[in-house]
Design a protein around this motif. Sequence first.
Motif, PDB file in Angstrom:
ATOM      1  N   VAL A 226       0.860  -1.183   0.000  1.00 38.36           N
ATOM      2  CA  VAL A 226       0.000   0.000   0.000  1.00 38.36           C
ATOM      3  C   VAL A 226       0.894   1.230   0.000  1.00 38.36           C
ATOM      4  N   HIS A 227       0.611   2.174  -0.914  1.00 44.93           N
ATOM      5  CA  HIS A 227       1.303   3.467  -0.924  1.00 44.93           C
ATOM      6  C   HIS A 227       0.321   4.519  -0.402  1.00 44.93           C
ATOM      7  N   PRO A 228       0.452   4.943   0.862  1.00 41.41           N
ATOM      8  CA  PRO A 228      -0.407   6.022   1.356  1.00 41.41           C
ATOM      9  C   PRO A 228      -0.147   7.297   0.555  1.00 41.41           C
ATOM     10  N   VAL A 229      -1.223   7.988   0.200  1.00 41.07           N
ATOM     11  CA  VAL A 229      -1.092   9.176  -0.641  1.00 41.07           C
ATOM     12  C   VAL A 229      -2.356  10.004  -0.487  1.00 41.07           C
ATOM     13  N   SER A 230      -2.248  11.313  -0.614  1.00 36.44           N
ATOM     14  CA  SER A 230      -3.452  12.131  -0.577  1.00 36.44           C
ATOM     15  C   SER A 230      -4.239  11.923  -1.863  1.00 36.44           C
ATOM     16  N   ALA A 231      -5.556  12.084  -1.780  1.00 34.87           N
ATOM     17  CA  ALA A 231      -6.412  11.834  -2.938  1.00 34.87           C
ATOM     18  C   ALA A 231      -6.008  12.690  -4.129  1.00 34.87           C
ATOM     19  N   GLY A 232      -5.618  13.937  -3.875  1.00 32.02           N
ATOM     20  CA  GLY A 232      -5.282  14.839  -4.969  1.00 32.02           C
ATOM     21  C   GLY A 232      -3.946  14.564  -5.623  1.00 32.02           C
ATOM     22  N   MET A 233      -3.173  13.616  -5.093  1.00 34.45           N
ATOM     23  CA  MET A 233      -1.838  13.342  -5.631  1.00 34.45           C
ATOM     24  C   MET A 233      -1.747  11.988  -6.320  1.00 34.45           C
ATOM     25  N   LYS A 234      -2.856  11.277  -6.379  1.00 37.20           N
ATOM     26  CA  LYS A 234      -2.806   9.890  -6.852  1.00 37.20           C
ATOM     27  C   LYS A 234      -2.348   9.745  -8.294  1.00 37.20           C
ATOM     28  N   ARG A 235      -2.902  10.537  -9.192  1.00 39.54           N
ATOM     29  CA  ARG A 235      -2.632  10.288 -10.615  1.00 39.54           C
ATOM     30  C   ARG A 235      -1.166  10.491 -10.957  1.00 39.54           C
ATOM     31  N   ASN A 236      -0.537  11.497 -10.319  1.00 38.34           N
ATOM     32  CA  ASN A 236       0.871  11.727 -10.616  1.00 38.34           C
ATOM     33  C   ASN A 236       1.767  10.688  -9.963  1.00 38.34           C
ATOM     34  N   LEU A 237       1.358  10.184  -8.808  1.00 40.59           N
ATOM     35  CA  LEU A 237       2.088   9.078  -8.210  1.00 40.59           C
ATOM     36  C   LEU A 237       2.024   7.857  -9.120  1.00 40.59           C
ATOM     37  N   LEU A 238       0.834   7.597  -9.681  1.00 40.06           N
ATOM     38  CA  LEU A 238       0.692   6.461 -10.597  1.00 40.06           C
ATOM     39  C   LEU A 238       1.623   6.624 -11.793  1.00 40.06           C
ATOM     40  N   ALA A 239       1.599   7.794 -12.416  1.00 37.80           N
ATOM     41  CA  ALA A 239       2.477   8.027 -13.577  1.00 37.80           C
ATOM     42  C   ALA A 239       3.941   7.872 -13.190  1.00 37.80           C
ATOM     43  N   CYS A 352      -5.799   6.684  -0.006  1.00 37.61           N
ATOM     44  CA  CYS A 352      -5.886   7.956   0.692  1.00 37.61           C
ATOM     45  C   CYS A 352      -6.633   7.751   2.007  1.00 37.61           C
ATOM     46  N   ALA A 353      -6.666   8.793   2.829  1.00 39.35           N
ATOM     47  CA  ALA A 353      -7.253   8.668   4.164  1.00 39.35           C
ATOM     48  C   ALA A 353      -8.715   8.249   4.103  1.00 39.35           C
ATOM     49  N   VAL A 375       5.981   6.756  -0.522  1.00 41.14           N
ATOM     50  CA  VAL A 375       6.956   7.085  -1.566  1.00 41.14           C
ATOM     51  C   VAL A 375       7.446   8.512  -1.337  1.00 41.14           C
ATOM     52  N   PRO A 376       8.746   8.710  -1.181  1.00 36.71           N
ATOM     53  CA  PRO A 376       9.275  10.053  -0.894  1.00 36.71           C
ATOM     54  C   PRO A 376       8.811  11.088  -1.908  1.00 36.71           C
ATOM     55  N   GLY A 377       8.306  12.210  -1.388  1.00 36.12           N
ATOM     56  CA  GLY A 377       7.842  13.275  -2.270  1.00 36.12           C
ATOM     57  C   GLY A 377       6.360  13.219  -2.542  1.00 36.12           C
ATOM     58  N   PHE A 378       5.684  12.125  -2.150  1.00 32.77           N
ATOM     59  CA  PHE A 378       4.238  11.977  -2.381  1.00 32.77           C
ATOM     60  C   PHE A 378       3.561  11.605  -1.063  1.00 32.77           C
ATOM     61  N   ASP A 379       3.680  12.464  -0.082  1.00 33.01           N
ATOM     62  CA  ASP A 379       3.203  12.136   1.254  1.00 33.01           C
ATOM     63  C   ASP A 379       1.678  12.166   1.332  1.00 33.01           C
ATOM     64  N   PRO A 380       1.107  11.319   2.211  1.00 31.29           N
ATOM     65  CA  PRO A 380      -0.345  11.337   2.410  1.00 31.29           C
ATOM     66  C   PRO A 380      -0.753  12.532   3.261  1.00 31.29           C
ATOM     67  N   ASP A 381      -2.061  12.719   3.427  1.00 36.34           N
ATOM     68  CA  ASP A 381      -2.545  13.757   4.331  1.00 36.34           C
ATOM     69  C   ASP A 381      -2.065  13.444   5.745  1.00 36.34           C
ATOM     70  N   PRO A 382      -1.832  14.467   6.571  1.00 38.81           N
ATOM     71  CA  PRO A 382      -1.302  14.236   7.920  1.00 38.81           C
ATOM     72  C   PRO A 382      -2.136  13.289   8.764  1.00 38.81           C
ATOM     73  N   ASP A 383      -3.465  13.274   8.536  1.00 40.52           N
ATOM     74  CA  ASP A 383      -4.325  12.433   9.371  1.00 40.52           C
ATOM     75  C   ASP A 383      -4.399  10.985   8.899  1.00 40.52           C
ATOM     76  N   PHE A 384      -3.645  10.609   7.863  1.00 42.02           N
ATOM     77  CA  PHE A 384      -3.733   9.243   7.350  1.00 42.02           C
ATOM     78  C   PHE A 384      -3.385   8.229   8.440  1.00 42.02           C
ATOM     79  N   PHE A 385      -2.376   8.523   9.231  1.00 41.28           N
ATOM     80  CA  PHE A 385      -1.901   7.563  10.220  1.00 41.28           C
ATOM     81  C   PHE A 385      -2.588   7.723  11.572  1.00 41.28           C
ATOM     82  N   GLU A 386      -3.581   8.613  11.640  1.00 48.29           N
ATOM     83  CA  GLU A 386      -4.337   8.761  12.875  1.00 48.29           C
ATOM     84  C   GLU A 386      -5.438   7.715  12.928  1.00 48.29           C
ATOM     85  N   ALA A 387      -5.653   7.115  14.074  1.00 48.47           N
ATOM     86  CA  ALA A 387      -6.697   6.097  14.224  1.00 48.47           C
ATOM     87  C   ALA A 387      -8.051   6.724  13.974  1.00 48.47           C
TER      88      ALA A 387
END
Length: 501
Positions: A226-239, A352-353, A375-387
């Motif tokens: 699983v690559h955690p990533v913010s929703a708005g960054m997904k397409r560029n991470l995929l590319a 994404c979160a 993946v370095p440079g494509f960080d998820p939203d800060p709350d992704f790792f919050e329970a």
Amino acid sequence: MSFADLGLIPELQKAVADAGYSEPTPIQRQAIPIIIAGHDVLGGAQTGTGKTAGFTLPLLHRIARHASASTSPARHQTRALILAPTRELAMQVYESVKTYSKHLPLRAICLYGGVDIRPQQAEMRRGIEVVIATPGRLLDHVEQKSINLGQVEVLVLDEADRMLDMGFIPDIKRILALLPANRQSLLFSATFSEEIKKLADQMLKNPQLIEVARRNMVSETITHVVHPVSAGMKRNLLAHLLRHKPDTQALVFVDTKLVCSRLAHFLERSGISADAIHGDKSQQQRTETLEAFKTGRLRVLVATDVAARGLDIDDLPYVINFELPHTAEDYVHRIGRTGRAGNLGNAVSLVCAEEKHWLSEIQKLIKLEIPHEVVPGFDPDPDFFEAGSRGGRSRRQGSEGGSRRDAPAAVPASTAVARPAPAAKPAVERAAAPRRRGGKSSIAADGFDFSKPYQPSAEAVARSADEPSARAGGKPPHSRRHQRPLAVLLGGLGRRPDAQQ
């Protein structure tokens, strides 16, 4: 053990040898003798285990006595009926039947919708022993009186759980009522639920249970990540991930037809050979696209779950979940396109979160804790790792938005391609994006450029802001749906609640 040890007739043994197989798989070793003996079967096996040959070979063995070189349609009654949920799966089973019946004078046909029914009717008039069909098109032929099911000896229901998901059970029950009571029935399903058990109770008599893997488990040849990533960054991470594996093919799954087409266009514009396959494509378009992907002319196939079943590609290295499925079982079916027949495969999910609760359900089903790799440079939203963060996707903001994330950690972050999407106002941007009527859209029609954020005009922003008060002459809305933000209702890139695959 060889196929000869399973009791198959010489013609089938020769066809198997011609296809290059020498030893049966575990499910074939179990299923073939039981089916030849005439027992009903409830079968479960993880995808890629040789299940299709496990029922087509003994089915052909049982009806081979009816094989006739005569051209009279009366000598070619329908003896076997195989039902499949999708055109692609039906075609795959049809190819299997043709491969193994090559030394027998048996006729087979594949009946599915989306094409002219008249050529199929003409073929049926010639007499056909083996019919492979999707439920809807089969009932079309029943209504047109172009098929007679009165002589069916063997019924196969393949991918029964998918039939359930797609709402085909009422059609299945109609078809069951048209078949002889004295028949052999085989039901195969990748997963077993209470609904599948009820269906099995209705159509099977004292069935033999064949299960070569633990229920709802995935192939051990597949590596999950699983690559955690913010929703708005997904397409560029995929590319970015695809650019760093330039010699591999990938099947990318999304939820809706709208996202499917747009993502394929974005990848094409990013220099990655890609095409889309979904329910709005004609059968000819789907066939041509699948053929291009199977032969390697197409590198990336973006698909809705219409392709999650029946897509048989030799040694497909990657399945990527651009969006997680809403049903955990569908994760099993999607990733089953890789790691087939003992080959190694990779299942990559961009999460994404808003999708964390679906990820939790998937891990619970497959009894596996999937490792997370940021993946370095494509960080998820800060709350992704919050329970308990963001339990739903009701306000997804541009799952195809821009991003900046680097592929595997070994790749330096400086090589990241992509422009971060502005985080402050994606909802307004999406609200202002023009769309076609009927929910269908294309980049050309919308004028939306994936390479940079959309900037709405001041007039469009003002119109969007005023819209709620203008509805129904200022009267309060009458449903919870109308109380949702306008940007959510009109989201150009997000997933619409009523979007179909």
